[in-house]
Scaffold this motif. Structure first.
Motif, mmCIF file in Angstrom:
data_model
loop_
_atom_site.group_PDB
_atom_site.id
_atom_site.type_symbol
_atom_site.label_atom_id
_atom_site.label_comp_id
_atom_site.label_asym_id
_atom_site.label_seq_id
_atom_site.Cartn_x
_atom_site.Cartn_y
_atom_site.Cartn_z
ATOM 1 N N GLU A 1 0.826 -1.203 0.000
ATOM 2 C CA GLU A 1 0.000 0.000 0.000
ATOM 3 C C GLU A 1 0.860 1.253 0.000
ATOM 4 O O GLU A 1 0.528 2.245 -0.643
ATOM 5 N N ASP A 2 1.971 1.220 0.738
ATOM 6 C CA ASP A 2 2.847 2.385 0.814
ATOM 7 C C ASP A 2 3.510 2.676 -0.526
ATOM 8 O O ASP A 2 3.778 3.825 -0.856
ATOM 9 N N LYS A 3 3.786 1.646 -1.312
ATOM 10 C CA LYS A 3 4.440 1.827 -2.607
ATOM 11 C C LYS A 3 3.477 2.350 -3.662
ATOM 12 O O LYS A 3 3.891 3.045 -4.572
ATOM 13 N N GLU A 4 2.188 1.999 -3.577
ATOM 14 C CA GLU A 4 1.221 2.429 -4.567
ATOM 15 C C GLU A 4 0.796 3.861 -4.281
ATOM 16 O O GLU A 4 0.416 4.203 -3.165
ATOM 17 N N PRO A 5 0.838 4.737 -5.307
ATOM 18 C CA PRO A 5 0.408 6.115 -5.074
ATOM 19 C C PRO A 5 -1.105 6.183 -4.942
ATOM 20 O O PRO A 5 -1.829 5.352 -5.485
ATOM 21 N N LEU A 6 -1.557 7.166 -4.196
ATOM 22 C CA LEU A 6 -2.992 7.370 -4.060
ATOM 23 C C LEU A 6 -3.539 7.859 -5.392
ATOM 24 O O LEU A 6 -2.950 8.706 -6.046
ATOM 25 N N THR A 7 -4.649 7.307 -5.783
ATOM 26 C CA THR A 7 -5.249 7.697 -7.052
ATOM 27 C C THR A 7 -6.596 8.360 -6.815
ATOM 28 O O THR A 7 -7.535 8.146 -7.560
ATOM 29 N N TYR B 1 -30.712 24.958 -1.541
ATOM 30 C CA TYR B 1 -29.429 24.809 -2.212
ATOM 31 C C TYR B 1 -28.742 23.548 -1.719
ATOM 32 O O TYR B 1 -29.079 22.981 -0.677
ATOM 33 N N LEU B 2 -27.768 23.112 -2.489
ATOM 34 C CA LEU B 2 -26.999 21.900 -2.197
ATOM 35 C C LEU B 2 -25.535 22.264 -2.101
ATOM 36 O O LEU B 2 -25.001 22.976 -2.964
ATOM 37 N N LYS B 3 -24.909 21.795 -1.046
ATOM 38 C CA LYS B 3 -23.452 21.887 -0.931
ATOM 39 C C LYS B 3 -22.933 20.462 -1.015
ATOM 40 O O LYS B 3 -23.282 19.608 -0.191
ATOM 41 N N LEU B 4 -22.109 20.200 -2.015
ATOM 42 C CA LEU B 4 -21.623 18.848 -2.288
ATOM 43 C C LEU B 4 -20.116 18.862 -2.462
ATOM 44 O O LEU B 4 -19.584 19.631 -3.273
ATOM 45 N N SER B 5 -19.442 18.049 -1.673
ATOM 46 C CA SER B 5 -18.006 17.818 -1.868
ATOM 47 C C SER B 5 -17.853 16.367 -2.270
ATOM 48 O O SER B 5 -18.538 15.480 -1.749
ATOM 49 N N LEU B 6 -16.954 16.127 -3.220
ATOM 50 C CA LEU B 6 -16.760 14.743 -3.650
ATOM 51 C C LEU B 6 -15.304 14.472 -3.947
ATOM 52 O O LEU B 6 -14.515 15.376 -4.197
ATOM 53 N N THR B 7 -14.992 13.196 -3.897
ATOM 54 C CA THR B 7 -13.655 12.706 -4.192
ATOM 55 C C THR B 7 -13.774 11.690 -5.310
ATOM 56 O O THR B 7 -14.657 10.832 -5.291
ATOM 57 N N ILE B 8 -12.858 11.788 -6.262
ATOM 58 C CA ILE B 8 -12.864 10.895 -7.418
ATOM 59 C C ILE B 8 -11.749 9.875 -7.231
ATOM 60 O O ILE B 8 -10.614 10.234 -6.927
ATOM 61 N N ASP B 9 -12.086 8.612 -7.435
ATOM 62 C CA ASP B 9 -11.117 7.524 -7.333
ATOM 63 C C ASP B 9 -10.862 7.001 -8.742
ATOM 64 O O ASP B 9 -11.762 6.470 -9.387
ATOM 65 N N CYS B 10 -9.639 7.179 -9.220
ATOM 66 C CA CYS B 10 -9.326 6.769 -10.594
ATOM 67 C C CYS B 10 -8.349 5.594 -10.599
ATOM 68 O O CYS B 10 -7.788 5.227 -9.580
ATOM 69 N N LYS B 11 -8.156 5.012 -11.777
ATOM 70 C CA LYS B 11 -7.388 3.779 -11.888
ATOM 71 C C LYS B 11 -5.881 3.985 -11.862
ATOM 72 O O LYS B 11 -5.149 3.077 -11.518
ATOM 73 N N SER B 12 -5.412 5.178 -12.259
ATOM 74 C CA SER B 12 -3.965 5.357 -12.327
ATOM 75 C C SER B 12 -3.600 6.816 -12.074
ATOM 76 O O SER B 12 -4.456 7.706 -12.091
ATOM 77 N N GLU B 13 -2.333 7.038 -11.894
ATOM 78 C CA GLU B 13 -1.810 8.384 -11.697
ATOM 79 C C GLU B 13 -1.971 9.206 -12.978
ATOM 80 O O GLU B 13 -2.209 10.414 -12.927
ATOM 81 N N ASP B 14 -1.869 8.552 -14.131
ATOM 82 C CA ASP B 14 -2.061 9.244 -15.408
ATOM 83 C C ASP B 14 -3.485 9.783 -15.521
ATOM 84 O O ASP B 14 -3.699 10.898 -16.004
ATOM 85 N N THR B 15 -4.447 8.985 -15.089
ATOM 86 C CA THR B 15 -5.839 9.424 -15.126
ATOM 87 C C THR B 15 -6.044 10.609 -14.195
ATOM 88 O O THR B 15 -6.770 11.549 -14.522
ATOM 89 N N LYS B 16 -5.389 10.568 -13.065
ATOM 90 C CA LYS B 16 -5.501 11.671 -12.106
ATOM 91 C C LYS B 16 -4.961 12.967 -12.720
ATOM 92 O O LYS B 16 -5.580 14.024 -12.610
ATOM 93 N N THR B 17 -3.855 12.881 -13.417
ATOM 94 C CA THR B 17 -3.282 14.045 -14.089
ATOM 95 C C THR B 17 -4.211 14.548 -15.194
ATOM 96 O O THR B 17 -4.414 15.751 -15.351
ATOM 97 N N LEU B 18 -4.795 13.627 -15.947
ATOM 98 C CA LEU B 18 -5.741 13.987 -17.008
ATOM 99 C C LEU B 18 -6.973 14.681 -16.418
ATOM 100 O O LEU B 18 -7.471 15.664 -16.978
ATOM 101 N N LEU B 19 -7.454 14.172 -15.278
ATOM 102 C CA LEU B 19 -8.601 14.795 -14.600
ATOM 103 C C LEU B 19 -8.288 16.235 -14.206
ATOM 104 O O LEU B 19 -9.124 17.126 -14.370
ATOM 105 N N GLU B 20 -7.110 16.448 -13.664
ATOM 106 C CA GLU B 20 -6.731 17.793 -13.250
ATOM 107 C C GLU B 20 -6.711 18.741 -14.439
ATOM 108 O O GLU B 20 -7.098 19.907 -14.330
ATOM 109 N N GLY B 21 -6.279 18.251 -15.600
ATOM 110 C CA GLY B 21 -6.253 19.081 -16.800
ATOM 111 C C GLY B 21 -7.640 19.384 -17.348
ATOM 112 O O GLY B 21 -7.852 20.423 -17.964
#
Length: 172
Positions: A68-74, A93-113
């Motif tokens: 678990e320590d070696k795998e980056p959080l996605t 009104y609605l206040k909504l906070s959410l967290t997205i769980d993706c398959k890889s670090e590349d996907t996380k970078t793509l999401l940020e873009g």
């Protein structure tokens, strides 16, 4: 004639002796086979289903923790959404906070873009909902699935995001 009777009796005795030995050999062979099968079954069950010793359990836990320590959080936490709901009164009104769980670090970078596109799509989705749509548990699950579909659509429909978690959900 006495010799003939002795020969017949001797022949019958030999046949009876062979008949008596034959079942005994069969019983011994079957018993030996059962002992071997039983021992094999015991060691097989012990190997596959046996409980780990405390030392083995600790080692397995350490190995899992190291992995678990070696795998980056996605996961990627989004900034909260605060939107007016599509209610006739217009006062909710609605206040909504959410967290997205993706398959890889590349996907996380793509999401940020693609975050401006994702936020736009989610704002349009959230403002189309009424209080009745999202107040029940089924409504929240349906909304979560719709959010997941919108995010994956923004990524080109690749299905790289496999879960969305609501971390804050307030309706007022």
């Amino acid at each position: 004639m006495a010799d003939d009777e002795l020969e017949v009796a001797a022949a019958e005795g030999e046949e009876e002796g062979e008949k008596k030995k034959s079942p005994m050999k069969l019983i011994i062979i079957i018993a030996a086979a059962l002992v071997i099968l039983g021992a094999g079954a015991y060691f097989g069950m012990d190997m596959f289903f046996g409980e780990a010793t405390p030392e083995e359990a600790v080692e397995q836990a350490k190995a899992a923790k190291a992995k678990e320590d070696k795998e980056p959080l996605t996961v990627l936490a989004l900034e909260p959404f605060i939107v007016n709901l599509a209610d006739p009164s217009g006062k909710r009104y609605l206040k909504l906070s959410l967290t997205i769980d993706c398959k890889s670090e590349d996907t996380k970078t793509l999401l940020e873009g693609k975050m401006p596109i994702i936020r736009n799509d989610l704002l349009l989705l959230l403002t189309s909902k009424s209080f009745a749509d999202i107040s029940s548990m089924d409504g929240k699950i349906r909304l979560r699935n719709e959010v997941l579909l919108k995010i994956n659509a923004a990524l080109g429909g690749t299905g790289e995001v496999h879960a969305v978690y609501f971390t804050e959900f307030v309706v007022q």
